[in-house]
Design a protein around this motif. Structure first.
Motif, short mmCIF file in Angstrom:
data_model
loop_
_atom_site.label_atom_id
_atom_site.label_comp_id
_atom_site.label_asym_id
_atom_site.label_seq_id
_atom_site.Cartn_x
_atom_site.Cartn_y
_atom_site.Cartn_z
N ARG A 130 0.92 -3.97 1.44
CA ARG A 130 1.51 -3.25 2.53
C ARG A 130 1.18 -3.24 4.05
O ARG A 130 -0.50 -3.15 3.81
N GLU A 177 1.15 -0.26 7.74
CA GLU A 177 1.67 0.58 8.23
C GLU A 177 0.85 0.40 9.39
O GLU A 177 0.08 -0.23 9.93
N ARG A 191 -2.44 -0.99 10.00
CA ARG A 191 -3.24 -0.88 8.54
C ARG A 191 -2.89 -1.51 7.63
O ARG A 191 -1.81 -1.76 7.17
N THR A 230 -2.69 -3.23 2.86
CA THR A 230 -3.44 -3.03 2.16
C THR A 230 -3.22 -4.28 1.02
O THR A 230 -2.09 -4.48 1.91
N ARG A 247 -6.98 5.05 -1.45
CA ARG A 247 -7.22 6.12 -0.64
C ARG A 247 -6.07 6.80 -1.97
O ARG A 247 -5.32 6.27 -2.50
#
Lengths: 411, 199
Positions: free
Chosen positions: A313, A315, A357, A359, B199
């Motif tokens: 991912r 963002e 950002r 992931t 997170r």
């Protein structure tokens, strides 16, 4: 951190520097004379349009080549990149191990694998090509790739990462051929250049996904990338990806070679943030030094990657990190490879801070500098005078001013 | 028998559950019959890696006094008459801080880094001088000379005494000031780094 940045222009102006840095065109504004090249030359090995002037640059404070003629670190112009593959001519170079690009005759080149093995073996290049090949897309990123407040462009902040399709033989296959003995735990991989740079890698990594590569982007590995043979240690710091690979010694312990010694950290928590790159991403447009010509629609685009595996991912925030939106993945997603992302964006002339950002598939999330500072119990100001702890995978902010100019917003 | 490197061991290990998997997988991969077997002498000639235990160190010996002359003859042109201030990295820490910053080459651990002080093992210095110096004439130094040059650099940086003799036995024993100055990160396939967390 480190000495002051010398005037980069001066380096580029020096013809000798530009020539030795490898096919670097001096961009003086004049159009290079296409007439000086014979038609045969232009056809035999295609060149890009002379309107395209994107070039590699030496890293600040490390003149390259230096007074010994040594190449140190030269950065990839990521601001001009499209897709995920770095053209071989623009792949970053990191060779701070005292090497003038060695001129190796592939017919003479050998790879020796020995040490704690049942059957030491020596391979010619032709023999290596008789093993089943694999082709994999992987980034290589130098440990020195960290963003500093003085850096202007994404080439300055992130130019020591590049991504290629690498073709070769799995190291695990070669290690199986020689028969690794019980008690072996590390391999020491050595290059054939002047100083015979060598690094220690855990056997578990060597048996996992390392590649002994002779191909890069559809042709032989470029000399500056290790022709005729280099090691790929996917996801690990660049230095482990031994160029001009000539010898692999299987051993029972960490060998603390010169290269190893240059990359050690005493603190266990910091050391844990070295070796394998964490999830990382950067916006390549709009990025530092670029100029938005006016209000309207743009594509925010950039690259994401992780030493831990595939990007899951990405963002994007256009308000300095207060809110985040998922970016689109625009291209193939390979493990431990640059991954292109993008997002539609309308700019109405407001000042704003853009950042991305990443992931990865392990669930690791790219940290901000503030988060890293919190983890290490220091203030963010610490990074004004120090590098980040471990390899720097922190979020890169770019500030778009109301006049459309874009600036590095790392403090 | 080409297909299995050692069929007998393969069978035995296959029977040892919980231990055998990795080795069996290795032992079972086919041999392609490619490559040539180097002679022990060939391997010896190629093998310039010196590990921290010094197992590969050749016979020979040297002292700082012997090294001083060699250093003046072969090293000062690049590393400076005093072991610092030349275009190549500083090898001897100056008694007082130099006026202008010294060239930060590699490994650029930080301004003022000296290998004799930072390296956790003396073997790394021996290995590097032997494989890489004098730059441009690598591989020309004899073992005695490498022992002597290593002794000289260690002595000038205050790590050993002037009359200490370095050889196969004593070199790996040298108590380096930064002996415990490193941590080797753990690594397993597919394992995340300890930070940042989910997170």
């Amino acid at each position: 951190m480190g000495p002051k940045k010398p005037n980069r222009r001066n380096f580029l102006k020096s013809g000798a520097v530009a020539a030795a840095a490898g096919a670097v065109q001096v961009t003086t504004g004049q159009t290079p004379d296409a007439g000086t090249k014979s038609l045969k030359e232009l056809i035999a090995y295609g060149e890009r349009s002379h309107y395209v002037t994107s070039i590699r640059e030496p890293v600040d404070a490390r003149p390259s080549p230096d007074q010994f003629g040594l190449t140190f670190h030269v950065t990839t112009p990521l601001q001009d990149s499209v897709g995920i593959i770095t053209p071989s001519s623009l792949h970053f170079i990191g060779t701070h191990r005292g090497s003038i690009v060695p001129d190796i005759d592939p017919k003479q080149h050998r790879l020796l694998i020995h040490g704690m093995v049942d059957r030491p073996l020596e391979f010619t290049m032709d023999e290596l090509k008789r093993f089943p090949s694999v082709s994999r897309v992987h980034f290589i990123e130098c440990q020195g790739n960290h963003s500093k407040a003085e850096d202007k462009t994404v080439q300055d902040t992130h130019g020591l990462t590049s991504c290629s399709e690498w073709t070769g033989v799995l190291l695990s296959l070669l290690l199986n051929q020689v028969g690794v003995q019980k008690g072996a735990a590390w391999v020491v991989c050595e290059g054939a250049e002047e100083v015979k740079g060598a690094g220690s890698i855990r056997l578990s990594k060597a048996m996992d996904d390392c590649l002994v590569a002779y191909g890069q982007n559809g042709e032989p590995v470029r000399p500056q990338q290790g022709f005729p043979l280099r090691l790929l240690v996917p996801g690990f710091e660049g230095i482990y990806n031994t160029k001009w690979l000539r010898r692999i010694k299987v051993v029972d312990r960490y060998y603390m070679t010169y290269n190893d010694y240059g990359h050690i950290s005493k603190d266990e928590e910091i050391a844990a943030l070295t070796l394998q790159w964490g999830p990382k991403s950067v916006i390549t447009f709009p990025s530092g030094g670029q100029q938005l010509p006016g209000h309207g629609t743009y594509q925010i685009t950039g690259l994401a990657w992780s030493g831990g595996g595939a990007v899951r991912r990405v963002e994007i925030s256009t308000d300095g990190g207060q809110t985040w939106k998922d970016a689109e993945i625009r291209g193939p997603v390979y493990p431990k490879a640059h991954t292109r992302f993008g997002m539609n964006w309308r700019w109405e002339g407001e000042e704003c801070v853009l950042q991305s950002r990443c992931t990865d598939e392990l669930g690791q999330v790219q940290p901000s500098r503030a988060e890293l500072a919190k983890f290490f119990k220091v203030s963010v100001d610490y990074y004004k005078t120090h590098g980040t702890q471990g390899t720097d995978n922190t979020i890169q902010p770019w500030r778009v001013a109301s006049d459309g100019s874009v600036h590095n917003a790392i403090v | 028998m080409r297909l299995f490197s050692n069929p007998l061991r393969c069978l035995i290990l296959g029977a040892v559950a919980g231990f055998g998997l990795f080795r069996v997988a290795r032992a079972q991969s086919p041999s392609y019959g490619l490559g040539t077997t180097p002679t022990p002498a060939e391997i010896h000639a190629w093998d310039i890696s010196i590990g921290p235990e010094g197992k590969e160190l050749p016979p020979g010996s040297g002292t700082a006094n012997e090294g001083a002359q060699l250093f003046a003859d072969k090293c000062t042109a690049c590393h400076g008459a005093t072991g610092w201030g030349g275009p190549a990295p500083m090898l001897i820490k100056p008694a007082t801080k130099p006026q202008k910053p010294l060239p930060c080459l590699s490994p650029c651990i930080g301004p003022g880094n000296v290998m004799a002080l930072h390296s956790p093992y003396a073997t790394t210095i021996w290995d590097y001088i032997h494989r890489a110096m004098p730059f441009g004439q690598e591989g020309t130094l004899k073992p005695d000379e490498v022992y002597a040059l290593t002794a000289f650099l260690l002595y000038k940086n205050g790590v050993i005494k002037q009359d200490d003799v370095l050889n196969q036995q004593t070199l790996p024993q040298v108590k380096m000031p930064n002996r415990n100055g490193y941590a080797i990160p753990d690594w397993k396939p597919g394992a995340p780094r300890p930070f940042p967390s989910e997170r």
